[in-house]
Design an enzyme around this catalytic site. Structure first.
Site, PDB file in Angstrom:
ATOM      1  N   PHE A 122       4.741 -67.882  35.319  1.00  0.00           N
ATOM      2  CA  PHE A 122       4.736 -67.817  33.853  1.00  0.00           C
ATOM      3  C   PHE A 122       5.320 -69.118  33.329  1.00  0.00           C
ATOM      4  CE2 PHE A 122       4.512 -64.177  30.639  1.00  0.00           C
ATOM      5  CZ  PHE A 122       3.400 -63.586  31.217  1.00  0.00           C
ATOM      6  N   GLN A 235       9.547 -67.187  17.558  1.00  0.00           N
ATOM      7  CA  GLN A 235       8.549 -67.626  18.535  1.00  0.00           C
ATOM      8  C   GLN A 235       7.138 -67.297  18.067  1.00  0.00           C
ATOM      9  OE1 GLN A 235       7.976 -65.781  22.726  1.00  0.00           O
ATOM     10  NE2 GLN A 235       8.887 -67.784  23.045  1.00  0.00           N
ATOM     11  N   HIS A 237       3.734 -67.152  19.543  1.00  0.00           N
ATOM     12  CA  HIS A 237       3.092 -67.153  20.867  1.00  0.00           C
ATOM     13  C   HIS A 237       1.804 -67.949  20.741  1.00  0.00           C
ATOM     14  CE1 HIS A 237       1.240 -65.722  24.542  1.00  0.00           C
ATOM     15  NE2 HIS A 237       2.333 -65.048  24.860  1.00  0.00           N
ATOM     16  N   LEU A 251      -2.074 -59.879  20.804  1.00  0.00           N
ATOM     17  CA  LEU A 251      -1.659 -60.783  21.877  1.00  0.00           C
ATOM     18  C   LEU A 251      -2.681 -60.920  23.005  1.00  0.00           C
ATOM     19  CD1 LEU A 251       0.932 -62.469  22.507  1.00  0.00           C
ATOM     20  CD2 LEU A 251       1.346 -60.798  24.291  1.00  0.00           C
ATOM     21  N   GLU A 254       0.306 -64.092  28.295  1.00  0.00           N
ATOM     22  CA  GLU A 254       0.524 -65.355  29.010  1.00  0.00           C
ATOM     23  C   GLU A 254       0.093 -65.230  30.469  1.00  0.00           C
ATOM     24  OE1 GLU A 254       4.247 -67.118  28.025  1.00  0.00           O
ATOM     25  OE2 GLU A 254       4.330 -68.291  29.859  1.00  0.00           O
ATOM     26  N   ARG A 285       6.306 -71.784  25.577  1.00  0.00           N
ATOM     27  CA  ARG A 285       5.444 -71.273  24.508  1.00  0.00           C
ATOM     28  C   ARG A 285       5.479 -72.128  23.246  1.00  0.00           C
ATOM     29  NH1 ARG A 285       6.603 -64.778  25.110  1.00  0.00           N
ATOM     30  NH2 ARG A 285       5.334 -64.570  26.995  1.00  0.00           N
ATOM     31  N   HIS A 350       5.419 -63.746  17.248  1.00  0.00           N
ATOM     32  CA  HIS A 350       5.536 -62.872  18.424  1.00  0.00           C
ATOM     33  C   HIS A 350       6.931 -62.323  18.653  1.00  0.00           C
ATOM     34  CE1 HIS A 350       4.414 -61.373  22.332  1.00  0.00           C
ATOM     35  NE2 HIS A 350       5.314 -62.110  22.944  1.00  0.00           N
ATOM     36  N   ARG A 385      12.222 -68.305  23.735  1.00  0.00           N
ATOM     37  CA  ARG A 385      12.305 -67.370  24.863  1.00  0.00           C
ATOM     38  C   ARG A 385      11.223 -67.673  25.894  1.00  0.00           C
ATOM     39  NH1 ARG A 385       9.630 -62.639  26.317  1.00  0.00           N
ATOM     40  NH2 ARG A 385       8.501 -62.457  24.354  1.00  0.00           N
TER      41      ARG A 385
HETATM   42  C1  FAD Z   1       1.823 -57.566  22.906  1.00  0.00           C
HETATM   43  C2  FAD Z   1       3.168 -57.955  23.434  1.00  0.00           C
HETATM   44  C3  FAD Z   1       3.317 -58.201  24.795  1.00  0.00           C
HETATM   45  C4  FAD Z   1       4.571 -58.541  25.305  1.00  0.00           C
HETATM   46  N1  FAD Z   1       4.685 -58.776  26.641  1.00  0.00           N
HETATM   47  C5  FAD Z   1       5.906 -59.081  27.166  1.00  0.00           C
HETATM   48  C6  FAD Z   1       6.053 -59.293  28.564  1.00  0.00           C
HETATM   49  O1  FAD Z   1       5.109 -59.205  29.338  1.00  0.00           O
HETATM   50  N2  FAD Z   1       7.292 -59.583  29.035  1.00  0.00           N
HETATM   51  C7  FAD Z   1       8.379 -59.703  28.222  1.00  0.00           C
HETATM   52  O2  FAD Z   1       9.464 -59.973  28.720  1.00  0.00           O
HETATM   53  N3  FAD Z   1       8.256 -59.486  26.876  1.00  0.00           N
HETATM   54  C8  FAD Z   1       7.057 -59.173  26.338  1.00  0.00           C
HETATM   55  N4  FAD Z   1       6.931 -58.957  24.991  1.00  0.00           N
HETATM   56  C9  FAD Z   1       8.142 -58.871  24.174  1.00  0.00           C
HETATM   57  C10 FAD Z   1       8.802 -57.518  24.384  1.00  0.00           C
HETATM   58  O3  FAD Z   1       7.820 -56.529  24.521  1.00  0.00           O
HETATM   59  C11 FAD Z   1       9.734 -57.126  23.228  1.00  0.00           C
HETATM   60  O4  FAD Z   1      10.568 -58.181  22.917  1.00  0.00           O
HETATM   61  C12 FAD Z   1      10.572 -55.920  23.643  1.00  0.00           C
HETATM   62  O5  FAD Z   1       9.731 -54.884  24.085  1.00  0.00           O
HETATM   63  C13 FAD Z   1      11.492 -55.414  22.543  1.00  0.00           C
HETATM   64  O6  FAD Z   1      12.143 -54.264  23.052  1.00  0.00           O
HETATM   65  P1  FAD Z   1      13.324 -53.549  22.282  1.00  0.00           P
HETATM   66  O7  FAD Z   1      13.805 -52.457  23.153  1.00  0.00           O
HETATM   67  O8  FAD Z   1      14.295 -54.560  21.817  1.00  0.00           O
HETATM   68  O9  FAD Z   1      12.633 -52.955  20.981  1.00  0.00           O
HETATM   69  P2  FAD Z   1      11.269 -52.141  20.770  1.00  0.00           P
HETATM   70  O10 FAD Z   1      10.538 -51.868  22.007  1.00  0.00           O
HETATM   71  O11 FAD Z   1      10.576 -52.864  19.664  1.00  0.00           O
HETATM   72  O12 FAD Z   1      11.783 -50.756  20.245  1.00  0.00           O
HETATM   73  C14 FAD Z   1      12.380 -50.622  18.987  1.00  0.00           C
HETATM   74  C15 FAD Z   1      12.690 -49.170  18.749  1.00  0.00           C
HETATM   75  O13 FAD Z   1      13.441 -49.067  17.549  1.00  0.00           O
HETATM   76  C16 FAD Z   1      12.896 -48.042  16.732  1.00  0.00           C
HETATM   77  N5  FAD Z   1      13.242 -48.330  15.343  1.00  0.00           N
HETATM   78  C17 FAD Z   1      13.027 -49.462  14.636  1.00  0.00           C
HETATM   79  N6  FAD Z   1      13.534 -49.337  13.408  1.00  0.00           N
HETATM   80  C18 FAD Z   1      14.081 -48.090  13.325  1.00  0.00           C
HETATM   81  C19 FAD Z   1      14.741 -47.370  12.314  1.00  0.00           C
HETATM   82  N7  FAD Z   1      14.952 -47.873  11.103  1.00  0.00           N
HETATM   83  N8  FAD Z   1      15.149 -46.105  12.583  1.00  0.00           N
HETATM   84  C20 FAD Z   1      14.933 -45.542  13.796  1.00  0.00           C
HETATM   85  N9  FAD Z   1      14.317 -46.207  14.797  1.00  0.00           N
HETATM   86  C21 FAD Z   1      13.906 -47.456  14.557  1.00  0.00           C
HETATM   87  C22 FAD Z   1      11.425 -48.068  17.048  1.00  0.00           C
HETATM   88  O14 FAD Z   1      10.801 -46.873  16.682  1.00  0.00           O
HETATM   89  C23 FAD Z   1      11.482 -48.278  18.559  1.00  0.00           C
HETATM   90  O15 FAD Z   1      11.693 -47.061  19.211  1.00  0.00           O
HETATM   91  C24 FAD Z   1       5.676 -58.647  24.452  1.00  0.00           C
HETATM   92  C25 FAD Z   1       5.512 -58.410  23.091  1.00  0.00           C
HETATM   93  C26 FAD Z   1       4.258 -58.083  22.585  1.00  0.00           C
HETATM   94  C27 FAD Z   1       4.089 -57.912  21.123  1.00  0.00           C
END
Ligand code: FAD
Length: 572
Positions: A122, A235, A237, A251, A254, A285, A350, A385
């Site tokens: 990556f 970021q 992407h 998306l 990558e 990125r 992203h 990142r």
């Molecule tokens: C398409 C895509 C592909 C990706 N691929 C990769 C990858 O291969 N590798 C990598 O390292 N990263 C990747 N990323 C980045 C990564 O997926 C995210 O940064 C990461 O999943 C964020 O996780 P999190 O647990 O912080 O939050 P999230 O998974 O965004 O979860 C947030 C949670 O908070 C809840 N929430 C939000 N606001 C409230 C509220 N007011 N009240 C109650 N609940 C709330 C939501 O419902 C959810 O349950 C990718 C991102 C995208 C968009």
């Protein structure tokens, strides 16, 4: 509108059920805390489920020379040295254990011939480091964490949105929320709270982010008195879909470049040879996104204003096996067979490197009892990142959040929450129904996205950023006059009226910080200050609420200790 609410009490309340929230919940349970998890979508549907390419950990299964020191150095260099060095160190050291643990809990990763977890290349990673499950890694991770957490016994409140943190003196004491389906209110009392609410991409028009990513957690923390940091570091992407218009921004992982995908302009030139001849498509990125943007701006873009990304030189069966989601995504959404021809791609908003300011070891924020991890927290990724480093961040710091929140809960009694705070939170939640205004939340959201896309996008300058602040002021004023029709029963307009407040808060924090940082670094590119500035390498923008105003101060980066300076100075 009647006002009544149900109440729940927990040692630890986790807001968010993505990778960070679920990992925090598992750890807090393991340390004897009672745990409630609140999420605004369904359990299993958090944004993490969309993660594709993989999770970074220096396991050395494919490249045995890999180790935590190299991962640490790659992360710091990728983050243009703005990272919290201690977070980057902990992350690099602990990620392999978090992966092994995930495997013990049932995650099925792709395998090497020897049966070890397979790792792929990556951008910005010296070695093949991303453990993956085809291009559906997030799904496997969420499934595994969710099964584990449910089995251990946390309570889940799904489709429930938190709109305010409640306090007892200076400490957090709970949260006010509503059920999305019924519109009824819920009050959570908790000894400690973990914010794990993910990112803010929905404030931009072209984004890879899901509908949940409206910056709620950062805004909740900010409104309650916690600090935000490095919000200017966004970021873009390099590879989102650009055609047809309805799918713009989705998306293109990558992993396509990791598996050997080549970028070309409309003249067939492999333009990354010009911008980063050493790393080519596997440059970081920020560099690849700006390269595509520059090719388009200088008239060498693809038919619909992006670049061509081609993986069709690989065997069709291999592409379908390693990139099944991409194969189906392009076939179904764009009628393109990626085993036969190139995809059209362009930058998409992203990820936010900035977020809630936390202490490295514990993820404690500046508010007693409040912890934050995952995309909602700042520090780990600096100004940019590396791909794969978010999923590992969720595991490493999600665990640390849960651990510290449970330990904190053991030390304090159940807080008290005065009735006036709850009444005020209710009043604020119901205001859009009772307003005499005429503003539609959807229109304001569209105008906000236009403002952020055009004035606070991939390339910035002082004039645009100042204009953006004026526009944001107008949008904030309009948002005070939002009117929502209908009842509280599943009313998306009402839901958006709250999300909008969050997006306005975080957008202002991003713009204010971007205006102040007079240099270019990672995800923050200023046309008027195109170079990095050594003075800005040593400081962070910190945003906090004083009275009703958003204020910005600067915080000096902690010095990197001598042993890690040595690691940074080494080259492979
Ligand atoms: C398409 C895509 C592909 C990706 N691929 C990769 C990858 O291969 N590798 C990598 O390292 N990263 C990747 N990323 C980045 C990564 O997926 C995210 O940064 C990461 O999943 C964020 O996780 P999190 O647990 O912080 O939050 P999230 O998974 O965004 O979860 C947030 C949670 O908070 C809840 N929430 C939000 N606001 C409230 C509220 N007011 N009240 C109650 N609940 C709330 C939501 O419902 C959810 O349950 C990718 C991102 C995208 C968009």
């Amino acid at each position: 509108m009647t006002s009544s609410y149900e109440t729940h009490e927990y040692d630890v309340l986790i807001i968010g059920a993505g990778g960070a929230g679920l990992r925090a919940a598992i750890e807090a349970l393991a340390h004897g805390a009672t745990v409630g998890v609140v999420c605004k979508s369904l359990l299993g549907k958090a944004h993490t489920v969309m993660a594709e390419g993989g999770v970074a950990a220096a396991m050395g299964n494919v490249d045995p020379a890999d180790n935590w020191q190299t991962h640490f150095r790659d992360t710091m260099k990728g983050g243009k040295m703005l990272n919290n060095w201690r977070m980057a160190q902990l992350h690099a050291m602990e990620a392999p254990d978090r992966i092994r643990e995930l495997e013990q809990w049932g995650a099925l990763f792709d395998r090497t011939d020897k049966g070890e977890i397979l790792q792929r290349a990556f951008g910005g990673h010296t070695y093949k480091r991303l453990c993956h499950v085809g291009d559906r890694t997030g799904l496997e991770m969420i499934r595994t964490l969710q099964d584990r957490g449910v089995q251990m016994g946390f309570d889940v409140f799904m489709e429930c949105t938190v709109t305010r943190l409640l306090k007892d003196g200076d400490s957090v004491a709970g949260a006010f929320a509503y059920w999305r389906e019924s519109g009824r209110f819920v009050v959570f009392k908790a000894k400690s709270i973990v914010i794990a609410t993910g990112g803010i991409g929905k404030a931009w028009k072209i984004t890879s982010n899901s509908w949940e990513c409206t910056g709620d957690g950062m805004a909740l923390a900010y409104e309650a008195g916690a600090e935000l940091m490095d919000m200017e570091c966004i970021q873009f992407h390099p590879t989102g879909m650009v055609w047809p218009p309805g799918v713009r921004g989705i998306l293109v992982t990558e992993a396509v470049r990791g598996e050997g995908g080549i970028l070309r302009n409309k003249n067939g030139e492999r333009f990354m040879e010009k911008y980063d001849p050493k790393r080519l498509e596997l440059s970081t990125r920020d560099v690849v996104a700006r390269s595509i943007y520059t090719e388009v701006r200088e008239g060498r873009g693809s038919e619909h204003g992006g670049a061509y990304l081609d993986i069709s030189h690989k065997e069709a069966e291999y592409v379908k096996r390693k990139l099944p989601s991409m194969y189906h995504q392009f076939k179904e959404l764009a009628d393109v067979d990626i085993t036969k021809g190139p995809m059209e791609v362009g930058p998409t908003c992203h990820y936010v490197m900035g977020g809630i300011k936390v202490e490295a070891e514990t993820t404690q924020t500046s508010l007693p009892g409040l912890f934050a991890s995952g995309e909602a927290a700042a520090g780990m990724h600096g100004a940019n990142r590396l791909g794969g480093n978010s999923l590992s961040d969720l595991l490493v710091f999600g665990r640390r959040s849960g651990l510290a929140a449970a330990a904190y809960a053991k030390k304090v009694g159940l807080p008290t929450i005065d009735a006036a705070q709850i009444a005020d939170a209710e009043r604020a939640a119901l205001a859009p129904f009772e307003s005499n205004g005429t503003e539609n939340p959807y229109t304001i959201h569209q105008d906000l996205q236009d403002t952020m896309q055009s004035l606070v996008g991939i390339f910035r300058n002082e004039e645009d950023l100042k204009k953006a602040l004026v526009e944001l002021d107008k949008l904030k004023e309009r948002a005070k006059h939002t009117k929502v029709e209908g009842s509280r029963l599943f009313n998306p307009g009402w839901h958006l009226a709250f999300d909008l407040q969050s997006m306005l808060d975080v957008s202002e924090a991003v713009t204010l910080s971007a205006l102040a940082r007079k240099e270019s670094r990672g995800g923050h590119a200023r046309i008027d200050y195109p170079n990095a500035d050594a003075v800005w390498e040593k400081k962070h923008n910190v945003i906090a609420k004083k009275g009703t105003d958003m204020t910005r101060t600067e915080w000096p980066s902690p010095e990197v200790p001598a042993d890690l300076q040595k690691v940074l100075a080494e080259e492979k």
